[in-house]
Design an enzyme around this catalytic site. Sequence first.
Site, mmCIF file in Angstrom:
data_model
loop_
_atom_site.group_PDB
_atom_site.id
_atom_site.type_symbol
_atom_site.label_atom_id
_atom_site.label_comp_id
_atom_site.label_asym_id
_atom_site.label_seq_id
_atom_site.Cartn_x
_atom_site.Cartn_y
_atom_site.Cartn_z
ATOM 1 N N ASP A 9 -70.879 138.575 47.585
ATOM 2 C CA ASP A 9 -71.878 139.411 48.246
ATOM 3 C C ASP A 9 -72.174 138.718 49.568
ATOM 4 O OD1 ASP A 9 -74.207 140.512 49.224
ATOM 5 O OD2 ASP A 9 -75.305 140.371 47.326
ATOM 6 N N ASN A 23 -73.961 151.684 61.519
ATOM 7 C CA ASN A 23 -73.689 152.977 62.166
ATOM 8 C C ASN A 23 -74.162 152.896 63.623
ATOM 9 O OD1 ASN A 23 -76.639 153.746 62.097
ATOM 10 N ND2 ASN A 23 -76.214 153.681 59.901
ATOM 11 N N ASP A 33 -74.368 147.455 54.699
ATOM 12 C CA ASP A 33 -75.505 147.518 55.625
ATOM 13 C C ASP A 33 -76.835 147.592 54.861
ATOM 14 O OD1 ASP A 33 -76.147 147.430 58.357
ATOM 15 O OD2 ASP A 33 -76.398 149.605 58.478
ATOM 16 N N SER A 116 -65.557 149.632 57.884
ATOM 17 C CA SER A 116 -65.067 151.018 57.863
ATOM 18 C C SER A 116 -64.367 151.443 56.579
ATOM 19 C CB SER A 116 -64.114 151.309 59.048
ATOM 20 O OG SER A 116 -64.824 151.502 60.252
ATOM 21 N N VAL A 119 -67.827 153.948 53.117
ATOM 22 C CA VAL A 119 -68.272 155.304 53.463
ATOM 23 C C VAL A 119 -67.434 155.899 54.595
ATOM 24 C CG1 VAL A 119 -70.223 156.636 54.361
ATOM 25 C CG2 VAL A 119 -70.628 154.801 52.744
ATOM 26 N N TYR A 120 -66.989 155.085 55.529
ATOM 27 C CA TYR A 120 -66.267 155.589 56.695
ATOM 28 C C TYR A 120 -64.796 155.911 56.411
ATOM 29 C CZ TYR A 120 -70.135 154.971 60.024
ATOM 30 O OH TYR A 120 -71.321 155.094 60.716
HETATM 31 N N1 AR6 Z 1 -70.988 142.212 50.526
HETATM 32 C C1 AR6 Z 1 -69.728 142.366 50.991
HETATM 33 N N2 AR6 Z 1 -69.102 143.558 51.075
HETATM 34 C C2 AR6 Z 1 -69.783 144.646 50.670
HETATM 35 C C3 AR6 Z 1 -71.111 144.584 50.189
HETATM 36 C C4 AR6 Z 1 -71.717 143.297 50.108
HETATM 37 N N3 AR6 Z 1 -72.965 143.120 49.663
HETATM 38 N N4 AR6 Z 1 -71.503 145.844 49.863
HETATM 39 C C5 AR6 Z 1 -70.471 146.680 50.128
HETATM 40 N N5 AR6 Z 1 -69.426 145.950 50.615
HETATM 41 P P1 AR6 Z 1 -69.445 150.307 53.796
HETATM 42 P P2 AR6 Z 1 -68.388 151.451 56.336
HETATM 43 C C6 AR6 Z 1 -68.091 146.418 51.070
HETATM 44 O O1 AR6 Z 1 -69.498 151.672 53.206
HETATM 45 O O2 AR6 Z 1 -67.255 152.098 55.624
HETATM 46 C C7 AR6 Z 1 -73.516 152.440 55.919
HETATM 47 O O3 AR6 Z 1 -74.398 153.412 55.472
HETATM 48 C C8 AR6 Z 1 -67.602 147.731 50.537
HETATM 49 O O4 AR6 Z 1 -67.085 147.575 49.216
HETATM 50 O O5 AR6 Z 1 -70.627 149.416 53.630
HETATM 51 O O6 AR6 Z 1 -68.110 150.733 57.612
HETATM 52 C C9 AR6 Z 1 -73.707 152.101 57.395
HETATM 53 O O7 AR6 Z 1 -75.046 152.157 57.798
HETATM 54 C C10 AR6 Z 1 -66.505 148.052 51.549
HETATM 55 O O8 AR6 Z 1 -65.313 147.327 51.204
HETATM 56 O O9 AR6 Z 1 -69.194 150.390 55.423
HETATM 57 C C11 AR6 Z 1 -72.851 153.122 58.067
HETATM 58 O O10 AR6 Z 1 -73.533 154.348 58.191
HETATM 59 C C12 AR6 Z 1 -67.050 147.460 52.844
HETATM 60 O O11 AR6 Z 1 -68.149 146.619 52.462
HETATM 61 C C13 AR6 Z 1 -71.687 153.287 57.123
HETATM 62 O O12 AR6 Z 1 -72.183 152.948 55.838
HETATM 63 C C14 AR6 Z 1 -67.532 148.465 53.872
HETATM 64 O O13 AR6 Z 1 -68.129 149.595 53.229
HETATM 65 C C15 AR6 Z 1 -70.545 152.342 57.463
HETATM 66 O O14 AR6 Z 1 -69.457 152.591 56.607
#
Ligand code: AR6
Length: 170
Positions: A9, A23, A33, A116, A119-120
């Site tokens: 984490d 975002n 985030d 990315s 969610v992205y």
């Molecule tokens: N530690 C490390 N990695 C993590 C953690 C954590 N605590 N939690 C999730 N991940 P994402 P995006 C991983 O969706 O696609 C947000 O709402 C996760 O498994 O967090 O860039 C922002 O505000 C995945 O591999 O980011 C934006 O609106 C990675 O982090 C949007 O989502 C990225 O997933 C950005 O989407």
Amino acid sequence: MALRAIRADITTLAVDAVVTAANAGLRGGGGVDGAVHRAAGPALLEACRAIGGCPTGEARITPGFGLAARWVIHAVGPVWQGGGAGEPDLLAGAYRHSLALLRDAGGHSIAFPAISTGVYGYPPERAVVVAVATVRADLVAHAAPLGDLDVTFCCFDPTTLALYQKELAP
Ligand code: AR6
């Protein structure tokens, strides 16, 4: 230079700077985030509001507040649209800009999430190639005398970790 991938984490890491996948409005959100904002506390959102926003492919820096990390770097990766909308360049920009902010601040260690790929919707196997190549090239370009950086790719799931380990293998 030191490059490694771990499963953790990211909010628990005692590095100079933790990168969050933000975002463009820097409004906080879910995924990594959400975890970073929860761990840092409400002052982080206040600092983001004061900055206002960040274009896709760039990053912004704030204090780490309640985190062990001194800074949070808010990197905005692209939303995946099939690969023909400049996504690789935008993703690379988010990594490069984050490293530049760390250097400007005087930091030496940084942890990146897989920007990315949540969610992205950026396919992880493609995003990992961009992340590793971009960071490697940047570290080579900024080698001594500026000082070495310690870079951790922090993965939440074993599948992403395996992709990084494959890409980092000599
Ligand atoms: N530690 C490390 N990695 C993590 C953690 C954590 N605590 N939690 C999730 N991940 P994402 P995006 C991983 O969706 O696609 C947000 O709402 C996760 O498994 O967090 O860039 C922002 O505000 C995945 O591999 O980011 C934006 O609106 C990675 O982090 C949007 O989502 C990225 O997933 C950005 O989407």
